[in-house]
Motif scaffolding. Structure first.
Motif, PDB file in Angstrom:
ATOM      1  N   HIS A   1       0.618  10.842   2.429  1.00  0.00           N
ATOM      2  CA  HIS A   1       1.351   9.695   2.998  1.00  0.00           C
ATOM      3  C   HIS A   1       1.037   8.416   2.236  1.00  0.00           C
ATOM      4  O   HIS A   1      -0.085   7.908   2.291  1.00  0.00           O
ATOM      5  CB  HIS A   1       0.943   9.532   4.460  1.00  0.00           C
TER       6      HIS A   1
ATOM      7  N   HIS B   1       3.310   4.596   0.576  1.00  0.00           N
ATOM      8  CA  HIS B   1       4.571   3.849   0.564  1.00  0.00           C
ATOM      9  C   HIS B   1       4.756   3.171  -0.789  1.00  0.00           C
ATOM     10  O   HIS B   1       4.197   2.103  -1.040  1.00  0.00           O
ATOM     11  CB  HIS B   1       4.572   2.787   1.670  1.00  0.00           C
TER      12      HIS B   1
ATOM     13  N   GLU C   1       9.014   7.764   8.223  1.00  0.00           N
ATOM     14  CA  GLU C   1       8.020   7.689   9.281  1.00  0.00           C
ATOM     15  C   GLU C   1       8.687   7.218  10.563  1.00  0.00           C
ATOM     16  O   GLU C   1       9.353   6.178  10.574  1.00  0.00           O
ATOM     17  CB  GLU C   1       6.929   6.722   8.783  1.00  0.00           C
TER      18      GLU C   1
ATOM     19  N   HIS D   1       0.450  10.996  11.878  1.00  0.00           N
ATOM     20  CA  HIS D   1      -0.030  10.376  10.650  1.00  0.00           C
ATOM     21  C   HIS D   1      -1.045   9.278  10.956  1.00  0.00           C
ATOM     22  O   HIS D   1      -0.967   8.618  11.982  1.00  0.00           O
ATOM     23  CB  HIS D   1       1.184   9.873   9.851  1.00  0.00           C
TER      24      HIS D   1
ATOM     25  N   ASP E   1      -2.009   6.246   3.168  1.00  0.00           N
ATOM     26  CA  ASP E   1      -1.159   5.215   3.763  1.00  0.00           C
ATOM     27  C   ASP E   1      -1.131   3.986   2.848  1.00  0.00           C
ATOM     28  O   ASP E   1      -0.972   2.855   3.314  1.00  0.00           O
ATOM     29  CB  ASP E   1      -1.602   4.839   5.183  1.00  0.00           C
TER      30      ASP E   1
HETATM   31 ZN   LIG Z   1       2.921   4.804   6.734  1.00  0.00          ZN
END
Ligand SMILES: [Zn+2]
Length: 272
Positions: A21, A23, A109, A169, A219
């Motif tokens: 995970h 971004h 998400e 998550h 993350d």
């Molecule tokens: Zn996230």
């Protein structure tokens, strides 16, 4: 410039880790260049990473940015912050048409966030439920964001359970809720915050996750693991989290890497 270089030294990877995970579109906001960080991370032994979407309007940008990296997989979804939009029907239509792109492996998400003002609980729950149903239609797992919303999430799951094994998550909920999510067939993913010195409660949650239901993530660019806490995060720093979790669970790091890899392959259907 020299400060920026520092982000990459030393990228603490054993080799073979998966970051489930991150971004990509947010890396630039924290002063990181996607190409540079991914080249460094894959060059240091990162095996794969999943770039997770936040809205339908990031999909084209992310594929343009990342399609050339065979180790990058995608999730597309509408984050809870979209819940009060007046053009949600159009957004859902665009989203729905995005899953036949290459290496798209999940809907996310999605979820409920009660800490921010993202629309009413009803609006958030409706958007969450609708995307679980979309994932069920597409036979994809969902990646769930939960912030202080365990009750809402469990309520929605009771009538809209994901058919595929799915992911909680960056787990930050109470330890006593872990078994509830496991019962719904979720794997539990931990981020860099599980390495923080003051995260004893989170490590209690970690203790309750069977090893074959455990995933790890950055993350990124958020939540850089100890000892990088507070600095921009990127997928190459996932090694710190593997190291901390292996130590805490008293596992051999290579055993942890192999297990998380096989979990990620099973959950997301990754072809590695
Ligand atoms: Zn996230």
């Amino acid at each position: 410039m020299s400060g920026k270089r520092n982000h990459f030294e030393p990228p603490y990877l054993y080799g073979g880790e998966i970051d489930t995970h991150f971004h990509a579109t947010k890396l630039a906001e924290r002063g990181l260049e996607t190409e540079e960080v991914l080249t460094a991370a894959f060059g240091s032994g990162l095996r794969a990473c999943i770039d997770v979407g936040l809205a339908e309007d990031d999909i084209e940008t992310r594929h343009t940015l990342l399609d050339d990296y065979p180790g990058v997989y995608f999730a597309h979804g509408l984050y809870p912050s979209n819940a009060a939009r007046s053009d949600l029907r159009d957004a859902m239509d665009t989203l729905r048409s995005s899953y036949d792109r290459q290496r798209v492996c999940a809907v996310g998400e999605i979820g409920v966030d009660r800490q921010r003002d993202y629309g009413t609980s009803d609006q958030q729950r409706r958007l969450f439920a609708e995307q679980i149903e979309l994932a069920n239609e597409l036979r994809l797992p969902v990646i769930v964001h939960n912030r202080e919303a365990e009750r809402d999430i469990l309520d929605v799951l009771a009538s809209h359970a994901p058919r595929r094994e799915s992911v909680m998550h960056c787990y930050s909920g109470p330890a006593e809720m872990v078994s509830r999510f496991l019962d719904f067939g979720f794997s539990i993913s931990f981020g860099g915050n599980v390495t923080f010195k003051n995260a004893a409660a989170l490590r209690q949650a970690l203790d309750l996750v069977p090893i074959d239901r455990l995933l790890l993530e950055t993350d990124a660019p958020f939540l850089a693991p100890h000892p990088r806490r507070g600095r921009p995060n990127y997928p190459g720093l996932i090694g710190y989290t593997y190291r901390a979790v292996a130590e805490h669970r008293q596992l051999n790091p290579s055993e942890l890497i192999a297990t998380v890899t096989s979990n990620a392959k099973r959950v997301f259907g990754l072809e590695l």
